[in-house]
Design an enzyme around this catalytic site. Structure first.
Site, PDB file in Angstrom:
ATOM      1  N   ASP A  49       0.845  -1.198   0.000  1.00 31.47           N
ATOM      2  CA  ASP A  49       0.000   0.000   0.000  1.00 31.47           C
ATOM      3  C   ASP A  49       0.881   1.249   0.000  1.00 31.47           C
ATOM      4  O   ASP A  49       2.107   1.181   0.197  1.00 31.47           O
ATOM      5  CB  ASP A  49      -0.999  -0.006   1.163  1.00 31.47           C
ATOM      6  CG  ASP A  49      -0.356   0.121   2.532  1.00 31.47           C
ATOM      7  OD1 ASP A  49       0.563   0.939   2.694  1.00 31.47           O
ATOM      8  OD2 ASP A  49      -0.778  -0.605   3.455  1.00 31.47           O
ATOM      9  N   ASN A  51       1.235   3.648   2.043  1.00 28.65           N
ATOM     10  CA  ASN A  51       1.911   3.989   3.297  1.00 28.65           C
ATOM     11  C   ASN A  51       3.225   3.239   3.446  1.00 28.65           C
ATOM     12  O   ASN A  51       4.211   3.766   3.950  1.00 28.65           O
ATOM     13  CB  ASN A  51       1.008   3.670   4.500  1.00 28.65           C
ATOM     14  CG  ASN A  51      -0.094   4.692   4.665  1.00 28.65           C
ATOM     15  OD1 ASN A  51      -0.057   5.755   4.054  1.00 28.65           O
ATOM     16  ND2 ASN A  51      -1.079   4.372   5.484  1.00 28.65           N
ATOM     17  N   GLY A 128      -3.470  -7.417   6.815  1.00 27.32           N
ATOM     18  CA  GLY A 128      -4.494  -8.364   6.403  1.00 27.32           C
ATOM     19  C   GLY A 128      -5.196  -7.982   5.127  1.00 27.32           C
ATOM     20  O   GLY A 128      -5.551  -8.846   4.314  1.00 27.32           O
ATOM     21  N   LYS A 266      -2.159 -22.097  14.721  1.00 25.16           N
ATOM     22  CA  LYS A 266      -2.926 -21.969  13.482  1.00 25.16           C
ATOM     23  C   LYS A 266      -2.416 -22.948  12.433  1.00 25.16           C
ATOM     24  O   LYS A 266      -3.207 -23.571  11.705  1.00 25.16           O
ATOM     25  CB  LYS A 266      -2.876 -20.537  12.952  1.00 25.16           C
ATOM     26  CG  LYS A 266      -3.741 -20.381  11.702  1.00 25.16           C
ATOM     27  CD  LYS A 266      -4.207 -18.977  11.438  1.00 25.16           C
ATOM     28  CE  LYS A 266      -5.220 -18.960  10.301  1.00 25.16           C
ATOM     29  NZ  LYS A 266      -5.691 -17.612   9.967  1.00 25.16           N
ATOM     30  N   GLU A 276     -11.589 -25.960   6.221  1.00 24.57           N
ATOM     31  CA  GLU A 276     -12.555 -25.535   7.237  1.00 24.57           C
ATOM     32  C   GLU A 276     -13.762 -26.472   7.311  1.00 24.57           C
ATOM     33  O   GLU A 276     -14.915 -26.059   7.212  1.00 24.57           O
ATOM     34  CB  GLU A 276     -13.018 -24.087   6.952  1.00 24.57           C
ATOM     35  CG  GLU A 276     -13.476 -23.369   8.200  1.00 24.57           C
ATOM     36  CD  GLU A 276     -13.553 -21.849   8.041  1.00 24.57           C
ATOM     37  OE1 GLU A 276     -13.789 -21.187   9.047  1.00 24.57           O
ATOM     38  OE2 GLU A 276     -13.364 -21.351   6.919  1.00 24.57           O
ATOM     39  N   ARG A 280     -11.061 -26.268  12.027  1.00 21.19           N
ATOM     40  CA  ARG A 280     -10.584 -24.918  11.711  1.00 21.19           C
ATOM     41  C   ARG A 280     -11.593 -23.844  12.123  1.00 21.19           C
ATOM     42  O   ARG A 280     -11.242 -22.675  12.276  1.00 21.19           O
ATOM     43  CB  ARG A 280     -10.262 -24.813  10.211  1.00 21.19           C
ATOM     44  CG  ARG A 280      -9.533 -23.528   9.845  1.00 21.19           C
ATOM     45  CD  ARG A 280      -8.932 -23.558   8.459  1.00 21.19           C
ATOM     46  NE  ARG A 280      -8.317 -22.271   8.142  1.00 21.19           N
ATOM     47  CZ  ARG A 280      -7.657 -22.012   7.025  1.00 21.19           C
ATOM     48  NH1 ARG A 280      -7.497 -22.956   6.109  1.00 21.19           N
ATOM     49  NH2 ARG A 280      -7.130 -20.813   6.811  1.00 21.19           N
ATOM     50  N   HIS A 287     -15.418 -14.441  16.180  1.00 22.47           N
ATOM     51  CA  HIS A 287     -15.610 -13.902  14.832  1.00 22.47           C
ATOM     52  C   HIS A 287     -17.065 -13.945  14.371  1.00 22.47           C
ATOM     53  O   HIS A 287     -17.456 -13.139  13.523  1.00 22.47           O
ATOM     54  CB  HIS A 287     -14.745 -14.659  13.824  1.00 22.47           C
ATOM     55  CG  HIS A 287     -13.279 -14.340  13.934  1.00 22.47           C
ATOM     56  ND1 HIS A 287     -12.565 -14.526  15.095  1.00 22.47           N
ATOM     57  CD2 HIS A 287     -12.392 -13.845  13.026  1.00 22.47           C
ATOM     58  CE1 HIS A 287     -11.299 -14.167  14.896  1.00 22.47           C
ATOM     59  NE2 HIS A 287     -11.167 -13.745  13.647  1.00 22.47           N
ATOM     60  N   HIS A 291     -17.453 -10.498  13.410  1.00 15.88           N
ATOM     61  CA  HIS A 291     -17.529 -10.162  11.985  1.00 15.88           C
ATOM     62  C   HIS A 291     -18.798  -9.384  11.680  1.00 15.88           C
ATOM     63  O   HIS A 291     -18.811  -8.493  10.811  1.00 15.88           O
ATOM     64  CB  HIS A 291     -17.477 -11.432  11.146  1.00 15.88           C
ATOM     65  CG  HIS A 291     -16.096 -11.790  10.696  1.00 15.88           C
ATOM     66  ND1 HIS A 291     -15.776 -13.026  10.176  1.00 15.88           N
ATOM     67  CD2 HIS A 291     -14.946 -11.073  10.669  1.00 15.88           C
ATOM     68  CE1 HIS A 291     -14.486 -13.058   9.874  1.00 15.88           C
ATOM     69  NE2 HIS A 291     -13.961 -11.886  10.160  1.00 15.88           N
ATOM     70  N   CYS A 838     -26.310  -3.469  33.178  1.00 19.60           N
ATOM     71  CA  CYS A 838     -25.862  -2.764  34.382  1.00 19.60           C
ATOM     72  C   CYS A 838     -25.703  -3.706  35.572  1.00 19.60           C
ATOM     73  O   CYS A 838     -25.032  -3.370  36.549  1.00 19.60           O
ATOM     74  CB  CYS A 838     -26.807  -1.606  34.732  1.00 19.60           C
ATOM     75  SG  CYS A 838     -28.437  -2.089  35.336  1.00 19.60           S
ATOM     76  N   HIS A1187      -8.355  18.590   2.648  1.00 22.86           N
ATOM     77  CA  HIS A1187      -8.277  19.105   1.279  1.00 22.86           C
ATOM     78  C   HIS A1187      -7.047  18.519   0.595  1.00 22.86           C
ATOM     79  O   HIS A1187      -5.997  18.365   1.211  1.00 22.86           O
ATOM     80  CB  HIS A1187      -8.191  20.639   1.282  1.00 22.86           C
ATOM     81  CG  HIS A1187      -9.425  21.315   1.787  1.00 22.86           C
ATOM     82  ND1 HIS A1187      -9.870  21.193   3.096  1.00 22.86           N
ATOM     83  CD2 HIS A1187     -10.334  22.133   1.163  1.00 22.86           C
ATOM     84  CE1 HIS A1187     -10.980  21.898   3.248  1.00 22.86           C
ATOM     85  NE2 HIS A1187     -11.279  22.476   2.101  1.00 22.86           N
ATOM     86  N   LYS A1215     -15.921  17.122   5.722  1.00 20.99           N
ATOM     87  CA  LYS A1215     -15.674  17.889   4.509  1.00 20.99           C
ATOM     88  C   LYS A1215     -14.426  17.340   3.822  1.00 20.99           C
ATOM     89  O   LYS A1215     -13.332  17.369   4.392  1.00 20.99           O
ATOM     90  CB  LYS A1215     -15.480  19.375   4.827  1.00 20.99           C
ATOM     91  CG  LYS A1215     -15.317  20.236   3.569  1.00 20.99           C
ATOM     92  CD  LYS A1215     -15.011  21.687   3.926  1.00 20.99           C
ATOM     93  CE  LYS A1215     -14.875  22.530   2.655  1.00 20.99           C
ATOM     94  NZ  LYS A1215     -14.299  23.856   2.925  1.00 20.99           N
TER      95      LYS A1215
END
EC number: 4.2.3.4
Length: 1590
Positions: A49, A51, A128, A266, A276, A280, A287, A291, A838, A1187, A1215
């Protein structure tokens, strides 16, 4: 091959291949060689990416080139090897938004353009998102090419990069389209984590915790122990480390362990179940629900954050189903929280990041329905059975009903318990004992194993606080059933970072206040005090008596908000002095226990003397003393003095083991269920030997109510009487067990007779006013209660006659919720109880017990309303007005009181009243200045305490001279109150003071006094009004519109944002002037057609706060509309220096003090600046902006998402402004905006493109589009349009439909209304037309007004009355006047509209009179006169009454007509028939306005003229001197009438009829279009008679 440190990396096998490689320094020193040697290819494609690209790609390209060249040159193969492989790189925008079909297609097209073939190897470098999506690209490109994962985030390292799951997101949810495609290598270079932001690192820890929770209890324990070290290292700023890459060096071994541990688990599971099939599924713990949350809240909430909350909910689900023990749930929750991960959707960070977006249960369940683990409609969820173990080796089937209970904020309890039921219930550990045990063990020396500790919100807050004070270390044994506390003997330190947040844990707040006094400064010396704070309710609970006692013993404690409540700052003094300490103990015994437990560590032995009356809850004091004895400190109760205790110095010796008794207060609920249903319940570990006063509940309350009670020293069994046979108790003193009164009250509600409970006054200051709460909520069942001074009286009903409550509100109080759950089990109807969670304060699993043990059916439910409680709220807080004498404080205060409907009080006047003397005389007396200032401070404090709501107080100018007064005002601001500084130009102040003799004379120059006081005024106030209006003759001044707007904003009553959100098109005009003063004539014209005005502060000639304050004040008075305060930096397209963050913050503070409606905050500002502004914003709305003037960001991919997410986090309005190069950019922007609004519809977006080609985006923006105006020197941005131009474009696009407007009546041929409205339509860019429809028959207009394109109409004679029955609604003004002159269509639904009749004639009259100097406020009463008794007379009367004139005289020939008119108005109008002449009488209200409604042509009755002359020639009284006297002529022709001439001769001002015509039409235009033109424009059109341009 070795890594940078010379060692061989660790390899992990998955699916039979050692393809997972883990170590530090792999990226540059290992990956290139391994790829070239073991995964050869002609083309390697590195995708990352934007960054990461600059951080890691250039270095890798260099390393790759070197390694490739070396491999080629070293080859001895014959024939020689082909040319060196090529390395291509590609970068996509970061964030979840890129994980889409569009981005995947974009990458695939690029790969084809680069002629990549099937031997290509793709390198996915990133987190990810990159791994999932690029893996899916690899799985489908050329039907599958090889790829390798290089995870750079912790989450990707331990989870997403391993196992071959690849996918993209769809609108229906995450990862729903993808493939299993195993990477050839997974290079886990732990060095990447050094530059990983803290939030991303913590995000990954959720998956680490998940893996340990399902598989490895030992690893889970290690995670618990290592949390402080890991968080400390992760939160160390890179700048704080000598080598930024060494930030995580202190935990390098820990990091490698957790990554290897999670990766191995894993890899093992994937190897056993690649696709799966079952096992798995276990990796999806947290999740299923997580998810679903993520699908709703993405991309603002990260995957790990959603999974963290999902794990909590799925663990609670397992507990609800009876599979997981409560202690294990508590342990999991604490571990998650210890890594600063959210444990609830109510987490403040999540709420802010998502803009408060909710997760409705139905939508969550719908998202869960498409989970890949499900079988058909059956939901499958991984259920824990213990830490490190799952219920099944796969996901388990769970019914929606159980899931709904866990997810819902409320629960509907279905009545019914099986007859004859016998149950055993062991409540959680006592909250009181648990909190005391934690304090004592932490202060003690050595280890202490605490059993049966309460796992609740309260104890979590206590544990976290002790940890922050470094008072002890903690570890868990026996799956969380035993807490091992390693005490440090009272060695505590002020926390280096953060405050102690205690939620609503009252016990913790009281105990920790004294513990904080034992702290020493932090070891680095940075922290010298401890701040204790809590939630909103906690900030109302009292702590004053304890603070007073500690202050008297040498501890400096500062209230940071409301006096006598949290938040407080406690100095780290290393202990208090000791000796004799006096404490008022009539409010809470917790004050006593707090001092008792900390007293051994005082610098001298302590004698604690309780004063003020009988101490409350003595059994709890006895409990504390007994527990101190168990920890080795023996407290002696004085034998000679009442309520006095002697505590020796010493250090607690921790017992090896301490068992917390179950909570006796909590035990009352299962016992009460048995009592109310006629069943049997046994509490096996609470009996007569209990330390707790509430253990007496069964014997002293339930037995007298008719229950059978068996109690041994250690157990209690209760069997209730047959259903409906509980007996009321005439009187019971529950002072020894006050918390149990709520349980007793709900039983009394269905018992015979009346039950009176006393001794519980302290329950009014618990989590809520519990006595009132029980009274109010029992009333919903039809049960009558009376509040007593120290108790409650409940009159019982038959259980069969209980009414059905709509809902039960619990006040965030656990005991209220559990008590009403008891009553619900025999209610004739299901009962909805709000705030289900509560109960977590003391019994998190209570609903599970009620359901699982007692068999009570219940359903989760989302309530329509969140509260049935109403209150004045913060908007009604009293306001204190300060400022120099003569600045206009009293005037402003009276204005505020008037507009808010509050009581005004001048504190100087009140002081004079109380002391029966003037302030000058007081100062001259023996009291002197010092005594006066003392009285002044005392009165100020009294008003703050006794009149906290509903008042406006004007303070004396010198109130800030006294330090105590300044402290009180500052404290009031901090606590959320408003202190308003009123200021005006010093010259005006001087003029006033030179003639004011009501106050002491000045002893020094006024300017010197102001200069000295100025900083005090600033620090003592949080709002400022700089007035251009407050003149010397203040009593004669009406409240200006801009002041009313200012007051509305600072008191939370402004509705502007809500109003503009409802409009299809709204605008703000951007001012580009260097000084408002030089453009006072221009600005009113420039703002026409806009909904707000933007002050571009960066474009002003002077950025000093003083100059900007004056600019804001002047602008507000000129344009009378909301202000957008903008400081645009250079990099964002403005002129303010990018690096001057302090200067920007100072200007933002000016804006907030001045109560501007909007502040534009750039998202490129430092976090601390943004946080400071958003926390201090009050009722100002934040426009979070970004901007891109260089056009580096694209709307087509996820490039804008990081800025959108941040803006959503901080902004009320978002904005985003990009740059347009092609038309496609505008359409991409529109798609982006549509998608974001669909996800977060409550947060409006301004999204547009700069540049000539971006104009279309401005036309289509809709909400608050920035515009320019021809009158301004320049546009604020490239491509900016005027509002009129945008409306013209919208009309061409049919976004503003063309409407037809009319004038109805006869004769109307000479009317100037068409030219007025058609000109205004043209000037504002509207496509509408206005024409005449001449008729005197109302039936002829019916078809016209019901046409679909009808826009509105003016109505004149003779139809003003006839039209009224044809309309759908009439305004109150038109009803009173009895005539309609304006028809306004009001849209209602799907193209339909209602027709509203109004009257603007009176508005035109009032405006014309005001323009002539008439005001609605005057020094003494004045009357008004109307000449004539025709149709216009009624509007004239209404106008005069609205201006406050009384009486109102009518001069007319027909006395009968006058009587008829007078009788049709309310008596308060005081209408009188003036016959003959008006003669002066003493005290009369003299006429100041005459409105002539008679024709100006033809002869006028002499009697009328005589009467008018008598009015015009009546002498002006001395008190009326200076008041405007005006005759308003309603006739249009001639322009100067005989009546006007008579008035002018008598010295009166005159207003011609055309002014009223222009004004009433001006008001009509506003009603039809919501646009307010400059009045002079409308007047000029009417007066000049320009030909109709249409």
């Amino acid at each position: 091959m070795s890594t940078a440190n010379g060692s061989s990396p660790t390899r992990i096998s998955i699916l039979g291949e050692e393809s997972i490689i883990v170590d530090y320094g792999l990226w540059l020193n290992y990956v290139t060689h391994d790829l070239l040697n073991n995964i050869p290819s002609s083309t390697y494609v590195l995708i990352t990416d934007t960054n990461l690209h600059s951080l890691y790609v250039p270095q890798f390209e260099t390393a790759f080139t070197s390694a490739s060249a070396a491999a080629t040159s070293n080859s001895s193969a014959t024939p020689p090897p082909p040319r060196a492989p090529r390395l291509l790189t590609y970068a996509i925008p970061p964030g979840e938004g890129s994980k889409s079909r569009d981005t995947k297609a974009e990458i695939e097209d690029w790969l084809l353009e680069q002629q990549c073939t099937r031997d290509t190897v793709i390198i996915a470098l990133g987190g990810g998102v990159i791994g999932d999506m690029i893996g899916y690209v690899a799985a489908t490109f050329m039907r599958g090419v090889r790829f390798v994962q290089v995870p750079t985030t912790l989450l990707a390292m331990v989870d997403s990069s391993i196992g071959g799951k690849t996918a993209i997101d769809t609108p229906m949810g995450k990862n729903l389209v993808g493939a299993f495609w195993q990477p050839r290598r997974i290079y886990i270079d732990l060095a990447f984590l050094n530059t990983l932001p803290a939030r991303e690192f913590i995000n990954g820890m959720a998956e680490v915790i998940k893996t340990a929770a399902i598989w490895d209890a030992e690893e889970f324990s290690a995670l618990e122990q290592n949390a402080p070290a890991i968080l400390s290292a992760v939160r160390t700023p890179a700048s704080a480390a000598a080598d930024p890459n060494a930030r995580l060096l202190p935990i390098s071994d820990i990091l490698k362990r957790i990554v290897l541990g999670s990766a191995r688990v894993k890899a093992h599971i994937v190897s056993a179940d690649e696709k799966e099939g079952g096992l798995r599924n276990l990796l999806n713990f947290g999740h299923s629900i997580g998810h679903a949350f993520e699908a709703i809240l993405t991309p603002q909430v990260l995957h790990g954050e959603a999974v963290a909350v999902g794990m909590v909910k799925e663990a609670e689900l397992a507990r609800h189903l009876g599979i997981l023990r409560p202690a294990a749930v508590a342990r999991l929750v604490k571990c998650i929280a210890s890594y600063d991960l959210p444990i609830s959707l109510e987490d403040k960070r999540l709420v802010r990041m998502t803009g408060g977006k909710s997760c409705p249960v139905d939508i969550v369940l719908a998202k869960m329905a498409v989970d890949k683990k499900n079988e058909g409609k059956q939901k499958k969820i991984v259920l824990l059975s213990a830490i490190g173990k799952t219920h099944e080796p796969k996901a388990s089937s769970v019914d929606d009903r159980a899931i709904r209970v866990v997810l819902s904020a409320a629960v509907r309890v279905q009545p019914g318990v099986r007859p004859g039921l016998k149950v055993d219930v062991t409540p959680p550990g006592s909250k009181s004992i648990s909190n005391r045990a934690l304090i004592l063990a932490a202060l003690g020396k050595g280890p202490c194993r605490i059993k049966n500790l309460l796992h609740s919100d309260d104890t979590e807050h206590m544990l976290n606080a002790i940890g922050k004070l470094r008072g002890a270390s903690f570890s868990w044994e026996d799956d969380g059933e035993i807490l091992v506390v390693e005490g440090r003997g009272g060695q505590l330190f002020a926390p280096s970072e953060g405050e102690l947040y205690l939620g609503n844990a009252g016990t913790a707040s009281r105990f920790l206040t004294t513990v904080a006094a034992l702290c020493s400064p932090s070891s680095d010396g940075d922290a010298t005090s401890t701040v204790l704070t809590g939630n909103a309710r906690m900030k109302l609970r009292p702590i004053g008596a304890l603070v007073d006692a500690l202050r008297s013993n040498g501890i400096n404690i500062e209230y940071m908000g409301k006096e006598s409540s949290l938040p407080i700052r406690v100095d780290a003094a290393g202990g208090f002095g000791g000796g004799v300490i006096e404490l008022a103990a009539t409010v809470s015994s917790q004050y006593v226990s707090s001092l008792l437990m900390a007293a051994p560590y005082a610098k001298e032995p302590v004698t604690l003397r309780l004063v003020g009356g009988k101490p409350i809850s003595q059994p709890y004091i006895d409990m504390t003393i007994a527990m101190m004895r168990s920890f080795g400190i023996d407290v002696q109760r004085s034998t000679t003095e009442a309520d006095t205790y002697h505590i020796p110095q010493g250090i607690y010796t921790n017992p090896a083991e301490y068992t917390v008794e179950s909570d006796a207060s909590s035990a009352t609920y299962p016992l009460a269920v048995a009592a109310i249903t006629g069943t049997t319940c046994t509490i096996p570990n609470i009996g007569s030997a209990s330390l707790q006063g509430d253990a007496r509940f069964a014997v002293e309350v339930l037995r007298p109510m008719g229950c059978t009670v068996e109690q041994s020293a250690s157990s209690t069994t209760v069997t209730g009487p047959p259903l409906g046979q509980l007996k009321g108790i005439p009187h019971v003193d529950m002072e020894p067990m006050t918390d149990a009164f709520l349980t007793a009250s709900v039983l009394a509600a269905v018992a015979s007779g009346t039950t009176q409970i006393t001794g519980i006054a302290n329950q009014r200051v618990k989590e809520c006013n519990r006595i009132k709460a029980m009274k109010d909520q029992l009333a919903k069942f039809g049960v009558h209660c009376n509040e007593l001074d120290d108790g409650i009286e409940v009159t019982g009903n038959s259980w069969t006659e209980l009414t059905e409550p709509r809902e039960i509100y619990c006040y965030d109080d656990h005991r209220v919720a559990m008590s009403f759950s008891v009553l619900s089990v025999i209610s004739p109807h299901p009962v909805l109880i709000l705030e289900r969670e509560c109960t977590g304060k003391t019994w998190p699993g209570w609903w599970d017990v009620l359901s699982g043990v007692f068999g009570v059916a219940m359903d989760g439910e989302e309530p329509l309303s969140h509260s049935t409680v109403t209150g004045s709220g913060p908007n009604n807080r009293s306001v204190f007005v300060i400022g120099m004498r003569g600045a206009g404080k009293s005037t402003a205060g009276k204005w505020m009181a008037s507009t808010l409907g509050r009581t005004f009080m001048d504190l100087d006047t009140e002081l004079e009243r109380r002391h029966n003397t003037t302030i000058p005389d007081m100062v001259k007396s023996e009291v002197g200045w010092e005594g006066f200032r003392k009285f002044e401070v005392e009165l100020l404090r009294e008003m703050m305490e006794t009149k906290p709501e509903g008042y406006i107080f004007s303070c004396g100018g010198g109130i800030v001279e006294t330090p105590e007064a300044r402290e009180a005002l500052i404290s009031y601001c901090r606590a959320g109150g408003a202190v308003l500084l009123v200021h005006r130009d010093t010259t005006h102040v001087l003029e006033y003071l030179n003639r004011d003799k009501s106050r002491p004379a000045w002893s020094e120059e006024i300017e010197k006094v102001y200069i000295r006081r100025k900083p005090w005024y600033q620090e003592c106030s949080n709002f400022e009004y700089h007035s251009p209006h407050l003149g010397v003759e203040e009593s004669a001044v009406e409240m200006p519109v801009d002041f009313a707007r200012f007051v509305s904003l600072i008191c939370g009553k402004s509705s502007h944002l809500r109003e503009v959100k409802a409009k299809p098109h709204s605008f703000f005009v951007s001012l580009t002037v260097p000084n408002i003063t030089a453009h006072t004539a221009t600005i009113p014209k420039a703002v026409v057609g806009s909904d707000a005005v933007e002050l571009r502060v960066d474009l002003l000639q002077d950025h000093s706060p003083e100059f900007v304050v004056r600019q804001v004040a002047l602008l507000r008075s000129l344009c009378k509309m909301p202000i957008i305060f903008t400081v645009r930096t250079v990099s964002q397209g403005g002129r303010f220096p990018d690096a001057d963050h302090a200067g920007a913050l100072a200007l933002y503070r000016v804006a907030l003090r001045m109560g501007v409606e909007y502040v534009d905050v750039e998202m490129t500002m430092p976090e601390d600046v943004i946080e400071t502004v958003t926390k201090a914003k009050g009722y100002t709305s934040i426009i979070a902006s970004h901007h891109d003037p260089k056009g580096t960001l694209s709307w087509r991919n996820g490039a804008w998402m990081q800025y959108y997410n941040k803006a959503l986090h901080y902004g009320d309005v978002i904005k985003l402004v990009g740059w347009c190069r092609t038309d496609e950019d505008n359409f991409s922007l529109l798609t982006f905006k549509t998608r974001m609004l669909a996800a977060h519809e409550s947060t409006p977006i301004i999204a547009l493109n700069m540049g000539e080609q971006g104009k279309l985006s401005r036309v289509l923006n809709g909400f608050m589009t920035p515009v320019t105006h021809a009158a301004l020197p320049a546009a604020a941005a490239p491509g900016q349009l005027t509002a009129a131009e945008i409306r013209q474009a919208l009309s061409l696009l049919s976004k503003i439909p063309k409407r037809k407007f009319y004038l109805f009546g006869k004769p109307i041929s000479k009317s100037r209304s068409p030219i007025l409205h058609n000109t205004l339509f043209q000037q504002t860019g509207l496509p509408h037309t206005y024409s005449r429809l001449e008729t005197d028959k109302v039936a002829e207009v019916e078809t016209t007004i019901r046409a679909s394109d009808f826009g509105g109409a003016s109505v004149t004679i003779p139809l003003k009355l006839d039209i009224m029955p044809m309309l759908d609604e009439i305004t109150d003004a038109a009803k009173t006047i009895g005539a309609v002159n304006t028809i306004i269509p009001v849209p209602v639904q799907a193209g339909k509209q209602r027709l509203r009749g109004d009257n603007t004639d009176w508005c035109g009259m009032v405006h014309s009179l005001r323009m002539a100097g008439v005001t609605g406020k005057r020094a003494c009463p004045a009357s008004g006169v109307v000449v004539g008794s025709g149709g216009t007379t009624r509007a004239a009367i209404f106008a005069l009454h609205s201006l406050g004139f009384s009486p109102i005289y009518i001069i007319a020939r027909n006395a009968t007509s006058v009587e008829t008119i007078a009788s049709s108005f309310p008596a308060e109008y005081d209408i009188r028939n003036l016959q003959g002449t008006l003669a002066y009488t003493e005290g009369m209200a003299r006429p100041e306005v005459v409105i002539s409604t008679i024709p100006a042509t033809g002869d006028v009755d002499e009697g009328i003229l005589m009467a008018v002359d008598s009015v015009l020639t009546l002498p002006m009284g001395t008190s009326n001197t200076g008041a405007a006297r005006v005759l308003l002529e309603m006739a249009y022709t001639p322009t100067f009438t005989n009546m006007m001439a008579r008035a002018k001769d008598a010295g009166w001002g005159t207003v011609p009829g055309f002014e009223v015509l222009a004004a009433q039409g001006w008001f009509q235009f506003q009603l039809w279009t919501d646009i307010k033109p400059v009045y002079s424009t409308a007047s000029s059109i009417v007066m000049n008679g320009t030909s109709d341009s249409s």
